[in-house]
Design a protein around this motif. Structure first.
Motif, short mmCIF file in Angstrom:
data_model
loop_
_atom_site.label_atom_id
_atom_site.label_comp_id
_atom_site.label_asym_id
_atom_site.label_seq_id
_atom_site.Cartn_x
_atom_site.Cartn_y
_atom_site.Cartn_z
N LEU A 115 -15.50 1.67 8.67
CA LEU A 115 -15.45 2.91 9.45
C LEU A 115 -15.57 2.64 10.94
CD1 LEU A 115 -15.45 6.01 9.63
CD2 LEU A 115 -17.94 5.92 9.43
N ASN A 116 -16.42 1.68 11.34
CA ASN A 116 -16.62 1.41 12.76
C ASN A 116 -15.32 1.08 13.46
OD1 ASN A 116 -19.36 1.85 12.47
ND2 ASN A 116 -19.86 -0.31 12.22
N THR A 117 -14.40 0.42 12.74
CA THR A 117 -13.10 0.09 13.32
C THR A 117 -12.20 1.31 13.42
OG1 THR A 117 -13.31 -2.06 12.21
CG2 THR A 117 -11.15 -1.52 13.12
N SER A 118 -12.40 2.30 12.55
CA SER A 118 -11.48 3.42 12.43
C SER A 118 -11.88 4.64 13.24
CB SER A 118 -11.36 3.83 10.95
OG SER A 118 -11.04 2.72 10.14
N VAL A 119 -13.06 4.62 13.87
CA VAL A 119 -13.57 5.81 14.54
C VAL A 119 -12.59 6.37 15.58
CG1 VAL A 119 -15.34 6.64 16.14
CG2 VAL A 119 -16.00 5.43 14.07
N PRO A 120 -12.05 5.56 16.51
CA PRO A 120 -11.12 6.14 17.48
C PRO A 120 -9.91 6.80 16.84
CG PRO A 120 -11.83 3.95 18.17
CD PRO A 120 -12.29 4.12 16.76
N ALA A 121 -9.38 6.19 15.77
CA ALA A 121 -8.20 6.75 15.12
C ALA A 121 -8.50 8.08 14.44
CB ALA A 121 -7.64 5.75 14.10
N LEU A 122 -9.61 8.16 13.69
CA LEU A 122 -9.91 9.43 13.01
C LEU A 122 -10.31 10.50 14.00
CD1 LEU A 122 -13.19 10.27 12.52
CD2 LEU A 122 -13.13 8.16 11.21
N ARG A 123 -10.93 10.12 15.11
CA ARG A 123 -11.29 11.09 16.16
C ARG A 123 -10.04 11.76 16.70
NH1 ARG A 123 -13.32 8.00 20.95
NH2 ARG A 123 -11.08 7.62 21.08
N ASP A 124 -9.01 10.95 17.00
CA ASP A 124 -7.78 11.51 17.55
C ASP A 124 -7.01 12.30 16.49
OD1 ASP A 124 -8.44 10.26 19.91
OD2 ASP A 124 -7.16 8.52 19.55
N LEU A 176 -5.12 -0.57 9.90
CA LEU A 176 -4.63 0.29 10.97
C LEU A 176 -3.33 -0.23 11.57
CD1 LEU A 176 -7.98 1.10 12.81
CD2 LEU A 176 -6.62 2.67 11.46
N ALA A 177 -3.21 -1.56 11.67
CA ALA A 177 -1.99 -2.13 12.22
C ALA A 177 -0.79 -1.91 11.31
CB ALA A 177 -2.19 -3.63 12.47
N LEU A 178 -1.02 -2.00 9.99
CA LEU A 178 0.08 -1.87 9.03
C LEU A 178 0.46 -0.42 8.77
CD1 LEU A 178 -0.89 -4.60 6.39
CD2 LEU A 178 0.88 -4.73 8.15
N ALA A 179 -0.55 0.46 8.68
CA ALA A 179 -0.29 1.85 8.30
C ALA A 179 -0.18 2.78 9.50
CB ALA A 179 -1.39 2.35 7.37
N GLY A 180 -0.56 2.31 10.68
CA GLY A 180 -0.56 3.19 11.84
C GLY A 180 -1.88 3.92 11.95
N GLU A 181 -2.27 4.24 13.18
CA GLU A 181 -3.58 4.83 13.40
C GLU A 181 -3.69 6.25 12.85
OE1 GLU A 181 -4.91 4.53 17.38
OE2 GLU A 181 -5.01 2.33 17.35
N HIS A 182 -2.57 6.99 12.78
CA HIS A 182 -2.65 8.40 12.36
C HIS A 182 -3.17 8.53 10.94
CE1 HIS A 182 -1.80 12.66 12.39
NE2 HIS A 182 -1.15 12.52 11.25
N ASP A 183 -2.66 7.69 10.03
CA ASP A 183 -3.08 7.75 8.62
C ASP A 183 -3.84 6.51 8.18
OD1 ASP A 183 -1.95 10.29 8.02
OD2 ASP A 183 0.04 9.35 7.94
N GLY A 184 -3.87 5.47 9.00
CA GLY A 184 -4.53 4.23 8.58
C GLY A 184 -6.01 4.42 8.31
N TRP A 185 -6.68 5.28 9.09
CA TRP A 185 -8.12 5.48 8.87
C TRP A 185 -8.40 6.06 7.49
CZ3 TRP A 185 -10.20 10.26 7.82
CH2 TRP A 185 -9.43 11.39 8.12
N ARG A 186 -7.44 6.83 6.95
CA ARG A 186 -7.63 7.38 5.60
C ARG A 186 -7.60 6.27 4.56
NH1 ARG A 186 -7.21 12.92 5.76
NH2 ARG A 186 -6.21 13.81 7.61
#
Length: 490
Positions: A30-39, A159-169
């Protein structure tokens, strides 16, 4: 000749390690995904704070009640229930369309993870003894090191493979296959549920008081900075502590079975060892966060680069945790003390390196320091856990483990904002090159906490609170309690 795990013991240990890896990987992902899920969710700062810290709060709240329930009702059913809750709400987290939905899912994930982890410690207590228990706790610590080390690169890759918009999911969805696999293994290999207390007394008032005290202590550190009411929280914590102590004494006088077993309440080694665990856990977690902040804010490194510099610490911790039981067999009660001393020296060395090393070589020098930080944590963590839990009677194994883990969580909740505040204030005042001085100040503070823990470890060793070769059995085991046979092979 060293004892070896028998096949049944290996299967139980594999279940515990898999469950530990699954629940601990979640937070580092989750710590890596916080900026992506925030946006993606357009989350506000308060919502992000609850998404990140709410999991730890709920995790800490569930530990002692989970341990007590496991002691009284048996661990297997609670283990499976907690794992099912964690896995199911991981799926809800992955599909959340609103920030508060994700907050609720994270809180329930934390409850499930707390239930699982309290049963893991209790199961290891029930199944293993002596040096096998120290080895089992060491291997459990290895899973924590691997989860911490692998989380950031796995999260970054997703996140790199799936993109930040859906990668956090997808980072939340990764919990689901791990959770389902662990459920199958646990259903097949965990010992059948049975009470280790011989009585059905849950002490519900004691449980409620502990839950309230945990909330009062941890909530101020979960809330966004800038809030008020610190004095009120402190007064409430003092009042709840006094009320809990009074209730436990009254419960004993009535001939009932209190939440905190009298053997734990009277045990000086248990108390001192718990203080050492709090100092070690709180200082190391805070130091790791401040290092990442310094690397990114002070040196301008990318998140991936900062993760690589910090990677040697969890890897070294995993290796030293796996080998710590051998060190204990040779050096006995001095192992934890030496580990804390090494931790203090390594943290201070990191601060001095930041002050004096040229910028081009600084990441490499800090990565080298992290090797020694990780070795120190491995030498302290599992041996100290084994020493502390040795003083928990069989009927309080789950509660003893829950108290130990909850204390560590509280230490981290206090240490992380305190140390990051020292760093941020120092960097803001000095500016520019001031990041180096600020990192030194934070590192020196962590080293001072570890140095004080060295003194506590010395007292704990003198009072029988550190392991020596051949030790590891609880000192107070209730009559008639039979240890499960797993893990007792020659």
């Amino acid at each position: 000749m060293a004892e070896r795990f028998d096949p049944a013991g290996r299967r139980v240990l594999a279940v515990c390690m898999t469950a530990g890896f699954t629940t601990l990987l979640d937070q580092s992902l989750l710590n890596t995904s916080v900026p992506a899920l925030r946006d993606s969710l357009h989350a506000q700062p308060a919502q992000i704070q609850w998404i990140v810290a709410g999991f730890s709060l709920a995790f800490g709240l569930a530990l002692v009640p989970g341990g007590r329930l496991g002691d009284v009702r048996g661990r297997r059913t609670l283990f499976l229930t907690g794992l099912a809750v964690f896995t199911g709400f991981s799926l809800l987290s992955a599909t959340a369309a609103h920030p508060w939905t994700l907050v609720a899912a994270r809180l329930l994930q934390g409850v499930g993870a707390g239930l699982v982890n309290s049963q893991m410690i209790g199961t290891i207590q029930d199944v293993f003894g002596g040096q096998l228990r120290a080895r089992a706790l060491g291997l459990y610590a290895v899973t924590g090191g691997l989860a911490t080390a692998l989380g950031p690169p796995i999260g970054g890759l997703v996140l790199a493979l799936a993109g930040e918009h859906d990668g956090w999911r997808l980072t939340f969805l990764l919990n689901v296959p791990f959770g389902l696999l662990t459920l199958v293994l646990a259903a097949r290999h965990l010992p059948p549920p049975r009470s280790s207390t011989g009585h059905p007394d849950l002490d519900p008032v004691g449980l409620l008081l502990v839950a309230a005290l945990t909330l009062v202590v941890m909530v101020p550190f979960v809330l966004p900075p800038g809030g008020s009411g610190a004095v009120a929280y402190l007064a409430a914590a003092g009042a709840l502590t006094a009320l809990f102590v009074h209730w436990q004494r009254r419960y004993v006088r009535r001939g009932r079975h209190p939440l905190v077993h009298p053997a734990l309440a009277r045990s000086r080694p248990f108390a001192l060892g718990t203080v050492v665990a709090m100092a070690q856990f709180g200082s190391s977690i805070a130091a790791g966060l401040v290092l990442i902040m310094f690397l990114q804010d002070g040196l301008g490194m990318s998140p991936v680069g900062a993760a690589l510099v910090s990677l040697p610490a969890p890897l070294a911790m995993g290796i030293s945790s796996a080998l710590a039981w051998r060190v204990v067999r040779r050096f006995g009660r001095h192992t934890v003390t030496a580990g804390m001393a090494l931790s203090a020296a390594a943290m201070l060395a990191g601060g001095l390196v930041a002050l004096r090393t040229p910028e081009g070589s600084l990441p490499w020098a800090l990565a080298l320091v992290q090797v020694f930080v990780g070795i120190a944590v491995g030498l302290v963590n599992a041996p100290n856990q084994a020493a502390v839990l040795r003083h928990a009677p069989a009927e309080a194994a789950g509660v003893g483990g829950g108290i130990l883990q909850m204390s560590q969580r509280i230490a981290a909740a206090v240490g992380v904002p305190a140390l990051s505040g020292i760093y941020l204030r120092g960097a803001a005042v000095a500016g520019g090159e001031g990041h180096r001085a600020a990192y030194f100040q934070a590192s020196a503070t962590c080293a001072a906490v570890a140095a004080l823990a060295v003194l506590v470890a010395v007292f704990a060793a003198r009072s029988g609170g550190s392991p020596s070769a051949g030790e590891g059995e609880p000192t107070a085991r209730s009559a008639g309690t039979v240890r499960a046979p797993a893990g007792r092979g020659a």
